[in-house]
Design a protein around this motif. Structure first.
Motif, short mmCIF file in Angstrom:
data_model
loop_
_atom_site.label_atom_id
_atom_site.label_comp_id
_atom_site.label_asym_id
_atom_site.label_seq_id
_atom_site.Cartn_x
_atom_site.Cartn_y
_atom_site.Cartn_z
N GLY A 35 2.24 2.59 5.94
CA GLY A 35 1.61 2.81 4.65
C GLY A 35 0.21 3.38 4.77
O GLY A 35 -0.39 3.37 5.84
N ALA A 36 -0.27 3.91 3.66
CA ALA A 36 -1.58 4.56 3.62
C ALA A 36 -2.66 3.53 3.28
O ALA A 36 -3.26 3.57 2.20
CB ALA A 36 -1.56 5.70 2.60
N MET A 50 0.86 -1.17 0.00
CA MET A 50 0.00 0.00 0.00
C MET A 50 0.90 1.22 0.00
O MET A 50 2.05 1.14 0.35
CB MET A 50 -0.87 -0.09 1.25
CG MET A 50 -2.20 0.59 1.27
SD MET A 50 -3.38 0.67 -0.07
CE MET A 50 -3.96 -0.94 -0.34
N GLY A 51 0.37 2.37 -0.38
CA GLY A 51 1.17 3.57 -0.58
C GLY A 51 2.01 3.99 0.61
O GLY A 51 1.52 4.11 1.72
N GLN A 52 3.29 4.20 0.33
CA GLN A 52 4.18 4.73 1.36
C GLN A 52 5.36 5.40 0.70
O GLN A 52 5.70 5.10 -0.43
CB GLN A 52 4.64 3.63 2.31
CG GLN A 52 5.38 2.50 1.63
CD GLN A 52 5.59 1.32 2.56
OE1 GLN A 52 4.96 1.20 3.58
NE2 GLN A 52 6.49 0.45 2.19
N CYS A 53 5.98 6.33 1.41
CA CYS A 53 7.17 7.00 0.91
C CYS A 53 8.36 6.50 1.71
O CYS A 53 8.30 6.42 2.92
CB CYS A 53 7.03 8.52 1.09
SG CYS A 53 5.74 9.22 0.04
N LEU A 54 9.44 6.19 1.00
CA LEU A 54 10.61 5.64 1.67
C LEU A 54 11.70 6.68 1.90
O LEU A 54 12.51 6.53 2.78
CB LEU A 54 11.17 4.47 0.87
CG LEU A 54 10.19 3.31 0.71
CD1 LEU A 54 10.74 2.26 -0.23
CD2 LEU A 54 9.88 2.70 2.06
N ALA A 55 11.72 7.73 1.09
CA ALA A 55 12.75 8.75 1.27
C ALA A 55 12.24 10.08 0.73
O ALA A 55 11.36 10.13 -0.13
CB ALA A 55 14.01 8.35 0.53
N TRP A 58 5.81 16.24 1.98
CA TRP A 58 6.16 15.93 0.59
C TRP A 58 5.70 14.54 0.16
O TRP A 58 5.87 14.16 -0.99
CB TRP A 58 7.68 16.05 0.39
CG TRP A 58 8.46 15.35 1.45
CD1 TRP A 58 8.99 15.92 2.57
CD2 TRP A 58 8.77 13.95 1.54
NE1 TRP A 58 9.63 14.96 3.34
CE2 TRP A 58 9.50 13.75 2.74
CE3 TRP A 58 8.51 12.85 0.73
CZ2 TRP A 58 9.98 12.50 3.13
CZ3 TRP A 58 8.97 11.60 1.13
CH2 TRP A 58 9.70 11.44 2.32
N CYS A 59 5.13 13.78 1.07
CA CYS A 59 4.76 12.38 0.81
C CYS A 59 3.34 12.28 0.27
O CYS A 59 2.38 12.62 0.97
CB CYS A 59 4.92 11.60 2.12
SG CYS A 59 4.19 9.96 2.09
N GLY A 60 3.21 11.81 -0.97
CA GLY A 60 1.89 11.67 -1.60
C GLY A 60 0.91 10.82 -0.81
O GLY A 60 -0.22 11.24 -0.54
N PRO A 61 1.30 9.58 -0.41
CA PRO A 61 0.38 8.75 0.37
C PRO A 61 -0.03 9.40 1.70
O PRO A 61 -1.16 9.22 2.15
CB PRO A 61 1.19 7.46 0.60
CG PRO A 61 2.13 7.40 -0.56
CD PRO A 61 2.50 8.83 -0.84
N CYS A 62 0.88 10.18 2.30
CA CYS A 62 0.55 10.88 3.56
C CYS A 62 -0.56 11.90 3.30
O CYS A 62 -1.51 12.02 4.08
CB CYS A 62 1.77 11.62 4.12
SG CYS A 62 3.14 10.54 4.57
#
Length: 137
Positions: free
Chosen positions: A117-118, A1-6, A57-61
């Motif tokens: 994750g989102a 599921m959506g998440q940002c790693l960096a 800056w995180c889309g899923p957030c």
């Protein structure tokens, strides 16, 4: 599921501030002292805390933030916090955040669950279960 790693290396646009991550019953934590105060209040009141570690800056957030706000209004027996991992970088590192958003579920300051994750259905399921257990007391 959506998440940002960096964090994106293109500099990212930091002009969007955390306003979109607060609202409803969600409180934005901007200092370690504020975190400690909210934890102490929750412990005193016997409430479970959900802490959303996210980044502007995180889309899923950004995608899950309105849903998190909605859940905070639907299930008000819990305490909802949002921590910006960039604003409180050192503090966030102490929580071993590998990706954003990461949701921690805390009772008396201790982790009882976590979700990375989102994942809207999973987040809602966990919150409903916690809300239910909060009402059984």
């Amino acid at each position: 599921m959506g998440q940002c790693l960096a964090k994106p290396t293109n500099g990212g646009d930091d002009s969007e501030h955390n306003v979109e991550f607060a609202g409803g019953n969600v409180q934005l934590v901007t200092t370690k002292e504020s975190w400690e105060q909210k934890m102490a209040e929750a412990k005193r009141d016997g409430k479970i805390v959900i802490a959303n570690f996210s980044a502007t800056w995180c889309g899923p957030c950004k995608m899950i933030a309105p849903f998190y706000r909605e859940l905070s209004e639907k299930f008000p027996a819990l305490v909802y916090l949002t921590v910006d991992v960039d604003e409180l970088a050192e503090f966030s590192t102490s929580w071993d955040i590998k990706a954003t958003p990461t949701f921690f579920f805390l009772k008396d300051g201790q982790q009882i669950d976590r979700l990375v994750g989102a994942n809207k259905p999973e987040l809602q399921k966990k919150i409903i279960a916690l809300q239910h257990s909060a009402h059984l007391k």
